[in-house]
Structure formats: C-alpha cells, structure tokens
Design an enzyme around this catalytic site. Structure first.
Site, short mmCIF file in Angstrom:
data_model
loop_
_atom_site.label_atom_id
_atom_site.label_comp_id
_atom_site.label_asym_id
_atom_site.label_seq_id
_atom_site.Cartn_x
_atom_site.Cartn_y
_atom_site.Cartn_z
N CYS A 170 0.82 -1.23 0.00
CA CYS A 170 0.00 0.00 0.00
C CYS A 170 0.85 1.27 0.00
O CYS A 170 0.37 2.35 -0.35
CB CYS A 170 -0.94 0.00 1.19
SG CYS A 170 -2.07 -1.39 1.15
N HIS A 222 -3.66 6.98 1.97
CA HIS A 222 -4.01 5.70 1.34
C HIS A 222 -5.40 5.26 1.81
O HIS A 222 -5.70 5.29 3.00
CB HIS A 222 -2.95 4.65 1.73
CG HIS A 222 -3.41 3.26 1.47
ND1 HIS A 222 -3.83 2.85 0.22
CD2 HIS A 222 -3.54 2.18 2.29
CE1 HIS A 222 -4.19 1.57 0.29
NE2 HIS A 222 -4.03 1.15 1.53
N ASN A 236 -10.14 -0.66 -1.12
CA ASN A 236 -8.70 -0.45 -0.97
C ASN A 236 -8.01 -1.00 -2.22
O ASN A 236 -7.97 -2.21 -2.43
CB ASN A 236 -8.23 -1.18 0.30
CG ASN A 236 -6.73 -1.11 0.52
OD1 ASN A 236 -5.97 -0.75 -0.38
ND2 ASN A 236 -6.29 -1.48 1.71
C1 COA Z 1 -10.86 -5.52 9.08
C2 COA Z 1 -11.56 -4.56 10.01
C3 COA Z 1 -12.58 -3.75 9.22
C4 COA Z 1 -12.31 -5.37 11.06
O1 COA Z 1 -12.99 -4.50 11.93
P1 COA Z 1 -12.95 -4.74 13.50
O2 COA Z 1 -13.86 -3.73 14.07
O3 COA Z 1 -11.52 -4.69 13.91
O4 COA Z 1 -13.56 -6.15 13.63
P2 COA Z 1 -12.91 -7.46 14.26
O5 COA Z 1 -11.70 -7.87 13.48
O6 COA Z 1 -12.76 -7.25 15.72
O7 COA Z 1 -14.03 -8.47 13.98
C5 COA Z 1 -15.31 -8.33 14.56
C6 COA Z 1 -16.15 -9.48 14.08
O8 COA Z 1 -16.53 -9.23 12.71
C7 COA Z 1 -16.26 -10.40 11.94
N1 COA Z 1 -16.00 -10.02 10.56
C8 COA Z 1 -14.82 -9.83 9.95
N2 COA Z 1 -15.02 -9.53 8.67
C9 COA Z 1 -16.34 -9.52 8.45
C10 COA Z 1 -17.17 -9.29 7.35
N3 COA Z 1 -16.66 -8.98 6.15
N4 COA Z 1 -18.50 -9.38 7.50
C11 COA Z 1 -19.03 -9.68 8.68
N5 COA Z 1 -18.32 -9.92 9.78
C12 COA Z 1 -16.98 -9.84 9.66
C13 COA Z 1 -15.08 -11.03 12.63
O9 COA Z 1 -15.00 -12.39 12.28
C14 COA Z 1 -15.42 -10.82 14.09
O10 COA Z 1 -16.35 -11.79 14.47
P3 COA Z 1 -16.31 -12.43 15.96
O11 COA Z 1 -16.50 -11.26 16.87
O12 COA Z 1 -17.43 -13.38 15.93
O13 COA Z 1 -14.96 -13.05 16.07
C15 COA Z 1 -10.59 -3.60 10.74
O14 COA Z 1 -9.82 -4.32 11.66
C16 COA Z 1 -9.68 -2.90 9.78
O15 COA Z 1 -10.12 -2.14 8.95
N6 COA Z 1 -8.37 -3.07 9.93
C17 COA Z 1 -7.42 -2.47 9.04
C18 COA Z 1 -7.50 -3.17 7.73
C19 COA Z 1 -6.73 -2.50 6.64
O16 COA Z 1 -6.88 -1.34 6.43
N7 COA Z 1 -5.92 -3.28 5.95
C20 COA Z 1 -5.17 -2.81 4.87
C21 COA Z 1 -4.12 -1.88 5.35
S1 COA Z 1 -3.22 -1.29 4.06
#
Ligand code: COA
Length: 331
Positions: free
Chosen positions: A113, A258, A288
């Site tokens: 990224c 980004h 993204n």
């Molecule tokens: C991925 C992201 C959106 C998840 O959000 P979060 O609030 O941290 O959520 P969590 O990871 O704690 O997951 C919460 C729940 O949602 C679930 N979940 C994950 N993806 C899901 C989806 N697409 N749809 C529904 N539920 C989902 C998880 O399994 C988890 O379930 P559980 O509580 O039963 O275990 C967030 O962590 C994020 O944006 N991180 C940065 C990602 C990023 O930008 N990556 C690229 C960087 S360059």
C-alpha cells in the site's frame, strides 16, 4: 537541483462494479457490516482476461495523452504493485511492452500500500539528480482474483478492489513547485500481521495441494493491529513531512491518505486536526486498491479541480511490511 513535478496523471478502474450485497452470496457478511466498519459501498473487479499490467496500461496511456508525451519519450518506468502479472519478471516490463517502448529501465516496487510513495521517492531522486527526465510512475493492483471469497477470508475479501493510477513525472525549474520531500519507513518486525504466506522461497515445496487446502495462498491480516499502526504511523509521517519543509497543518490544501478504511482516514484527520475539506476520501467507490489508491485519488482531485497549481498536497500511506511514508508536494 531541479524539483520533480507531476506533469500529468491518469487512472483506470475495470468496468465491473461489485456491491457489498454481492458478497452475501459467497460468505456470511452484510452491506451494513462492511459500510459501518470500512466505509466501502462498492469496488471494481477486473475481467477474467485482464492482468495488472492491462489496468496499468490504460492509466498510463491517459496520463501520457494528457501530457502530450509519446510512450517513446518516457525514460524510465517505476511500477508499484503487490499483485504482479507473474511471480517474475515484474509487471514493469509488461507495461513497457504493451506501451511499445524500447529498452528503457523498468523498476518494480514491492512495498504494497505504500508502493506509490516508495516509487515517488525513487523517481524523485533520479529526476533531481538528472538521471532521467520523464519517469512514468504507476501504482496498479488486481486483488480480486487473489481473495478468499468464503467466510474464512471475509475480513480481507470485502476490503480490496482493482485499479490503476499513473503519473508522468519530470523536472521543473520553478523553485516554488514540485515534490518538497518524501519520507519512507519500514518495520519488518510486523511482517506477519498483513501478509501472504505462499508463492515465495520460504516454503518447501513452494506450492502443494496440502498448502492450498490450508488456504496458505490467501492473504491474511490481523486487522486490529493493522488499524492501530496505520492510524498512528500516517499522521506521524505527515507531521515529519510538514516539519521538514517548515510548514504547518494550516498550509495544507489537501491530504490524500491511502484508502485503507474510512475509519482509519477519519482517525488520521482527527489526529492531525484537519478540516473535512482538507481530507480526500473515495474508498466508498473503489475499496482499498493498494498501490493504486493514491494515484487514483490524486487524478480525481486534479480532474475535479480540487487540486490546482500552487496547492500544498500531502500524501501518506501505510501497508504490509509494515511500510509507511509521506510526501509533500507543491502542486
Ligand atoms: C478488518 C476490520 C474492518 C475489522 O474491523 P474490527 O472492528 O476490527 O472487527 P474485528 O476484526 O474485531 O471483527 C469483529 C467481528 O466481525 C467479523 N468479521 C470480519 N469480517 C467480516 C465481514 N466482512 N463481515 C461480517 N463480519 C466480519 C469477525 O469475524 C469478528 O467476528 P467475531 O467477533 O465473531 O470473532 C478492521 O480491523 C480494519 O479495517 N483493519 C485495518 C485493515 C486494513 O486497512 N488493511 C489494509 C491496510 S493497508
């Protein structure tokens, strides 16, 4: 030494639009979950006959046309992607071939990224020292064919989109314009928080049915950790960019961060104390797009008139590696 200016920009996204609702046919998710956690409503996916360099070539042609520069006049290609057409050679040579350019050098940037900012840093150094005068810098990504479209991979699959952005860079003699600074960083201690296990030399064999069965070829992420690091490293690197040039937040016309997650963008804005009009966001429409997200956003801002000559633009990115960085540009 001359500074580096953006002579022109262009971007391309594939035709097919994939809405959040479409994911519900493959995995346990919902439009509401995706929108509230990420800000994404839809993304573009490439057709089955397109590779990353095909997306790049469209963006590059547009940038070259807008500059009135022929492909033959490009001195060097810098190609940032984490999703090259093949394991090797890098995607740069395919772009070169598709543009019909001769034996100019093509460098491939593998900084995910942050790839566009790493590429800008390299291109800027070459231009300032006079090594190359016309550098075609591209960030392009084809993520859709590399995502685990089952509930196991839902955290990553819903985030990514396909697209390409290009910039033609060259020297400007105007001492008040151009790239003022680039700052790039990396921390390999966190490599396994956002990575793809298979395909490289660390595994024996490199590829087996058993590894595929385990899903080791899909990208993996510890989302919360990535979120935490991204929302601190980007503001930090923006402040470094400003400090280096003796500038303040008040001087900034636009920050393009980004497009990883709308909530990360909002954290960056809050930590820097930026007004809404100083922050750009388009993740809602593209998801993204990794190395392509910054050049796509830059081109949108240029075409819509949101970024005009003389404006102070700050770019910042964060991604797998971890890698991160910033650039300050007097447009
Ligand atoms: C991925 C992201 C959106 C998840 O959000 P979060 O609030 O941290 O959520 P969590 O990871 O704690 O997951 C919460 C729940 O949602 C679930 N979940 C994950 N993806 C899901 C989806 N697409 N749809 C529904 N539920 C989902 C998880 O399994 C988890 O379930 P559980 O509580 O039963 O275990 C967030 O962590 C994020 O944006 N991180 C940065 C990602 C990023 O930008 N990556 C690229 C960087 S360059």
């Amino acid at each position: 030494m001359p500074r580096t200016e953006f002579i022109s920009t262009g971007f391309y996204v594939p035709e097919r639009v994939v809405t959040n609702d479409e994911f519900t046919q493959w995995m346990d998710t919902s439009d509401e979950w995706i929108r509230t956690r990420t800000g994404i409503r839809e993304r573009h996916w490439a057709s089955d006959t397109q590779a990353t360099s095909d997306l790049a070539v469209e963006a590059a042609k547009l940038a070259l046309d807008r500059a009135g520069v022929k492909p033959a006049d490009v001195d060097c290609i810098v190609f940032a992607t984490l999703s090259p057409d093949y394991m090797f050679p890098g995607a740069g040579v395919y772009l070169q071939r598709k543009l019909g350019i001769g034996t100019i050098p093509c460098i491939d940037i593998r900084n995910q990224c942050t790839g566009f900012i790493y590429g800008l840093s390299v291109a800027d150094a070459w231009i300032r020292t006079g090594q190359y005068r016309r550098v075609l810098l591209v960030g392009a990504e084809l993520q859709s064919s590399g995502l685990d479209l089952t509930t196991r991979g839902r955290d990553l699959a819903v985030l990514f989109g396909d697209g390409a952005g290009a910039a033609l860079l060259g020297p400007t003699e105007d001492p008040h314009r151009g790239v003022l600074s680039t700052h790039i960083y990396a921390d390999g201690a966190n490599a396994e928080l956002l990575w793809c296990d298979l395909g490289g030399s660390a595994n024996r064999p490199r590829l087996s049915a058993d590894q595929l069965e385990k899903g080791m070829h899909w990208p993996r992420m510890v989302g919360r950790e990535v979120f935490k690091h991204a929302s601190t490293r980007m503001p930090e690197s923006v402040m470094t960019a400003l400090k280096t040039s003796g500038l303040t937040i008040q001087d900034v016309k636009l920050v393009i961060a980004h497009q990883a997650n709308q909530r990360i963008t909002e954290m960056v804005q809050k930590q820097l104390g930026l007004r809404d009009d100083q922050m750009y966001a388009n993740i809602e429409r593209y998801g993204n797009t990794t190395a392509a997200s910054i050049p796509i956003a830059v081109d949108e801002c240029v075409q819509s008139g949101r970024l005009v000559r003389g404006d102070l633009l700050i770019l910042t990115a964060f991604g797998s590696g971890f890698t991160w960085g910033s650039a300050a540009i007097r447009w």
